[in-house]
Design a protein around this motif. Structure first.
Motif: not given
Length: 360
Positions: A334-336, A340-343, A345-360
């Protein structure tokens, strides 16, 4: 909202100006008082959580739970505590006596240090520095050393297997916890715990961070449950296989230390989730709802923090009494293979949200 720094500054001025203490002596007295207060809150919270889980478990299983000692069984945890205090510490042969005695104190030390870093309210934190999250993750990792020492020093095959399982489990799931925390730290732009909370003044991160924050929250709750060795991840203490796992040979208050640390780790995991995703001690504010926000501000910040932490603890307890225990291979897979892969990918997704300001 009341700022507790006014109270803490008054206490400091009382010792230095009213009592005429030099600065170093006033600081020493304050540290002693804080230590005593921490120990008291630590013990009271552990007793509350023991009662809380028993009642929740009883509700899930259509039972009454504690109902004999005190009204509604409220004093049952205190009775168990006194019983534990007067139990004999059994001296065993063929063990490493020093490491055997040291292990429960390491487990308690880890939970106490992490417990002390949490901000309980506005202006009510013991320590505040710019790498608070890094410190929190570092000190919380000490606990696995105590568990490994307990299992190895007991010179018992069941305790050793339990300790090895716990080491593999905690080291593995620390990666998911770390990446979930890093996702929110990247979004907030700071590792200062107080600043993390203050940045959620208008909207909690679980709402303003969009999908990556929600994914990080779900993974954190799963990994946090595994970190506390609670069901369905309670393989290190699997009673049907290992008697009591790594603390099989412990008795008296030494066993009590492991027991206390487990329940306080439940609160710590919930408290960290609260400050990262649910605004910590910050009340629920909805942009544009001025009247609603003013009403929310009347609720003390300490109530907000403790209430959120207890609510998240209920979810973790719900996990334990709803799902069967996983096998060791399923737990590691479950972890490995998934978290871990989802996490990552999610970190990269958060970076994209920050860079392109897709947040409130």
């Amino acid at each position: 909202m009341f700022d507790f720094s006014l109270l803490t500054n008054w206490i400091d001025n009382f010792f230095e100006q009213t009592c005429g203490m030099p600065g170093w002596l006033a600081t020493t007295v304050e540290c002693i008082l804080i230590g005593l207060l921490l120990l008291t809150v630590y013990a009271v919270l552990a007793l509350f959580y023991i009662y809380y889980e028993r009642k929740v478990c009883a509700a899930f299983q259509c039972r009454l739970g504690p109902n004999r000692v005190g009204p509604f069984g409220l004093l049952q945890s205190f009775a168990d505590m006194f019983k534990m205090l007067i139990k004999e510490l059994i001296s065993l042969n063929h063990i490493d006596k020093f490491l055997f005695a040291l292990a429960p104190y390491l487990v308690i030390l880890a939970s106490m240090l992490a417990f002390a870093v949490l901000p309980w309210g506005k202006g009510l934190q013991i320590i505040n520095f710019n790498i608070g999250i890094f410190f929190l993750i570092a000190v919380s990792s000490i606990g696995v050393l105590g568990i490994l020492l307990a299992g190895w020093s007991s010179n018992n095959k069941f305790t050793l297997i339990g300790a090895l399982r716990s080491g593999a489990q905690m080291v593995s799931y620390e990666l998911s916890i770390g990446l979930s925390v890093l996702t929110i730290v990247a979004f907030a732009g700071t590792m200062n715990i107080v600043e993390l909370v203050e940045k959620q003044d208008n909207l909690w991160f679980i709402f303003s961070g969009h999908l990556p924050a929600i994914i990080a929250f779900i993974i954190y709750m799963i990994a946090g449950t595994a970190e506390t060795n609670r069901g369905p991840f309670d393989l290190p203490e699997a009673e049907s296989e290992l008697t009591a796992g790594y603390h099989t040979e412990y008795s008296g208050m030494h066993f009590g230390f492991f027991y206390l640390a487990e329940y306080l780790n439940l609160f710590i995991v919930s408290g960290v989730a609260t400050l990262l995703f649910l605004g910590g001690w910050m009340p629920l504010h909805i942009p544009g709802w001025t009247g609603f926000n003013e009403i929310m501000d009347y609720i003390p910040s300490v109530i907000w923090f403790i209430g959120k932490a207890i609510a998240l603890s209920f979810v973790i307890i719900w996990f334990k009494w709803s799902f069967p225990r996983l096998r060791i291979d399923q737990m590691l897979a479950l972890e490995w293979k998934y978290l871990l892969p989802i996490n990552l990918f999610n970190l990269v997704l958060m970076v994209l949200v920050i860079v392109y300001q897709f947040h409130f």
